[in-house]
Design a protein around this motif. Sequence first.
Motif, short mmCIF file in Angstrom:
data_model
loop_
_atom_site.label_atom_id
_atom_site.label_comp_id
_atom_site.label_asym_id
_atom_site.label_seq_id
_atom_site.Cartn_x
_atom_site.Cartn_y
_atom_site.Cartn_z
N HIS A 195 6.86 14.98 24.55
CA HIS A 195 7.00 13.58 24.98
C HIS A 195 8.02 13.47 26.11
O HIS A 195 7.77 12.79 27.12
N LEU A 196 9.17 14.14 25.96
CA LEU A 196 10.19 14.09 27.01
C LEU A 196 9.70 14.73 28.30
O LEU A 196 10.00 14.24 29.39
N ALA A 197 8.95 15.81 28.20
CA ALA A 197 8.36 16.44 29.39
C ALA A 197 7.38 15.49 30.06
O ALA A 197 7.33 15.39 31.30
N TRP A 198 6.58 14.77 29.27
CA TRP A 198 5.65 13.77 29.80
C TRP A 198 6.41 12.68 30.55
O TRP A 198 6.04 12.31 31.67
N LEU A 199 7.50 12.18 29.93
CA LEU A 199 8.31 11.16 30.60
C LEU A 199 8.93 11.69 31.88
O LEU A 199 8.99 10.97 32.89
N GLN A 200 9.39 12.94 31.88
CA GLN A 200 9.96 13.53 33.08
C GLN A 200 8.93 13.59 34.19
O GLN A 200 9.22 13.29 35.35
N LEU B 20 6.38 11.58 34.55
CA LEU B 20 6.21 10.20 35.03
C LEU B 20 7.37 9.79 35.92
O LEU B 20 7.18 9.08 36.91
N SER B 21 8.56 10.22 35.57
CA SER B 21 9.75 9.89 36.37
C SER B 21 9.65 10.51 37.75
O SER B 21 9.99 9.87 38.76
N GLU B 22 9.20 11.75 37.80
CA GLU B 22 9.09 12.45 39.09
C GLU B 22 8.07 11.78 40.02
O GLU B 22 8.20 11.87 41.24
N THR B 23 7.07 11.13 39.46
CA THR B 23 6.06 10.44 40.27
C THR B 23 6.34 8.94 40.37
O THR B 23 5.49 8.18 40.80
N LYS B 24 7.55 8.55 39.95
CA LYS B 24 7.99 7.14 40.03
C LYS B 24 7.11 6.21 39.19
O LYS B 24 6.94 5.04 39.53
N LYS B 25 6.58 6.70 38.09
CA LYS B 25 5.71 5.90 37.23
C LYS B 25 6.45 5.31 36.04
O LYS B 25 5.92 4.44 35.35
N LEU C 59 9.74 2.05 23.39
CA LEU C 59 9.52 1.12 24.50
C LEU C 59 9.51 1.96 25.76
O LEU C 59 10.49 2.66 26.06
N VAL C 60 8.40 1.93 26.48
CA VAL C 60 8.27 2.66 27.74
C VAL C 60 7.78 1.65 28.78
O VAL C 60 6.75 1.01 28.57
N VAL C 61 8.54 1.48 29.85
CA VAL C 61 8.12 0.58 30.92
C VAL C 61 7.66 1.44 32.08
O VAL C 61 8.43 2.27 32.60
N ILE C 62 6.40 1.25 32.46
CA ILE C 62 5.78 2.09 33.48
C ILE C 62 5.28 1.25 34.65
O ILE C 62 5.04 0.06 34.53
#
Length: 97
Positions: A24-29, A31-36, A54-57
Motif C-alpha cells: 500500500h505504501l509503495a502504491w502511495l509512493q 501516486l506521489s511521484e506522479t502527483k496523483k 482517507l486518501v485524497v487523489i
Amino acid sequence: MLFALICKDRPGALQVRLDTRPAHLAWLQGLSETKKVAFAGPFLNDDGKPEGSLVVIEADDRAEAEALAAGDPYAEAGLFESVEVRCWNWVVNKPAG
C-alpha cells in the motif's frame, strides 16, 4: 480535480492491513511521484488502531478516481468493507503550487 477516497476496513481485518501495508505504501509512493496523491493516512479507533483510510487523489474524473481506488493493494486484498469516492475541494491551508 480532487477526490477523497473514504475507506472503511472490514471488522477483524487488522492483520490484512498489516500484511498489505508495504505494498500500500509503495502504491502511495507511486501516486506521489506522479502527483496523483495530495495526502493520505489511516482513520484510527479510540484505541489508536487503524480502522480505515482517507486518501485524497488528483484525477481527471470520477472514473479515473474509482480506477485508482480499485488499484490500492488494500482494496485488492479485500481489506475494505466500503470505499466512498467523493469529489472534494481543498479550501483551507492548501499548499501553493
